[in-house]
Design an enzyme around this catalytic site. Structure first.
Site, PDB file in Angstrom:
ATOM      1  N   THR A 162       0.864  -1.179   0.000  1.00 18.34           N
ATOM      2  CA  THR A 162       0.000   0.000   0.000  1.00 18.34           C
ATOM      3  C   THR A 162       0.899   1.227   0.000  1.00 18.34           C
ATOM      4  OG1 THR A 162      -0.126   0.159   2.417  1.00 18.34           O
ATOM      5  CG2 THR A 162      -1.782  -1.205   1.303  1.00 18.34           C
ATOM      6  N   CYS A 163       0.503   2.249  -0.715  1.00 23.38           N
ATOM      7  CA  CYS A 163       1.335   3.446  -0.837  1.00 23.38           C
ATOM      8  C   CYS A 163       0.451   4.679  -0.803  1.00 23.38           C
ATOM      9  CB  CYS A 163       2.134   3.395  -2.147  1.00 23.38           C
ATOM     10  SG  CYS A 163       3.229   4.794  -2.402  1.00 23.38           S
ATOM     11  N   HIS A 164       0.808   5.654   0.043  1.00 21.12           N
ATOM     12  CA  HIS A 164       0.028   6.892   0.082  1.00 21.12           C
ATOM     13  C   HIS A 164       0.925   8.036   0.493  1.00 21.12           C
ATOM     14  CE1 HIS A 164      -0.312   7.103   4.525  1.00 21.12           C
ATOM     15  NE2 HIS A 164      -0.264   5.793   4.440  1.00 21.12           N
TER      16      HIS A 164
END
Length: 208
Positions: free
Chosen positions: A206-208
């Protein structure tokens, strides 16, 4: 015992879904939603789908600079604490809502319970790191997910009231997986609507 819980962001809602259920078996709980995450898919959907008790207060505070947001939260949370006079304030994680709830409580001499305490990145360039450190250092009860968190707290000299209690995110996974009883994997769809074929082995990020 009356516990006032401060939440404001998506991960905090998920943790509260299982922790609040346990708290309410033995104590009175007041939930304050700061409004930090306000979009339907980032806030309300979790309360509906996870059966989280509706917040007693929604402060509607979001956006702006870190200082503006945190300052407005301090003012609004203080008003609620003075009105409700809880025995303890419970905060989760490392958001501006977390630090605002902790600072307001300790200034009013109300014990702070910090869930997901002790995590460290080792750099103050990360705003969440500042929130973690401040909250841990004013907390009365420091509840950690891992042994490594205790290690960091010992280095900072604040491990006396620290305990490893496990991760309520995992508790939420177990509870809702069992409730849904869904053994069929979800079908993944790409942005263009096409079906994604998943390999037997893969990495997930997951990347944010």
């Amino acid at each position: 015992m009356k516990i006032l819980t401060v939440v404001g962001a998506r991960p905090q809602f998920i943790k509260a879904a299982v922790v609040s259920r346990t708290i309410r078996k033995h104590h009175k709980e007041v939930i304050v939603h700061t409004g930090q995450h306000y979009d339907y898919n980032m806030s309300e959907v979790f309360f509906k789908e996870l059966d989280i008790p509706k917040p007693d207060y929604n402060l509607g505070i979001s956006g702006g600079t870190h200082g503006k947001m945190t300052g407005e939260m301090l003012i609004a949370i203080e008003e609620v604490l003075i009105k409700e006079t809880p025995d303890a304030v419970l905060v989760y994680g490392d958001t501006n809502s977390t630090m605002a709830g902790a600072l307001t409580a300790v200034k009013l001499h109300i014990p702070v319970i910090h869930v997901e305490a002790g995590n460290r990145l080792g750099t103050l360039n990360n705003p969440e790191e500042v929130n973690r450190i401040v909250t841990d250092h004013v907390a009365y009860l420091i509840l950690c997910f891992t042994e490594s968190a205790i290690y960091f707290l010992k280095k900072e000299g604040i491990s006396e009231n620290s305990f490893v209690v496990g991760d309520p995110m995992y508790d939420a996974f177990l509870y809702y997986s069992n409730k849904v009883k869904d053994s069929v994997p979800e079908k993944l769809i790409a942005l263009d609507g096409s079906k994604i074929e998943m390999p037997a082995e893969f990495y997930y990020m997951t990347c944010h």
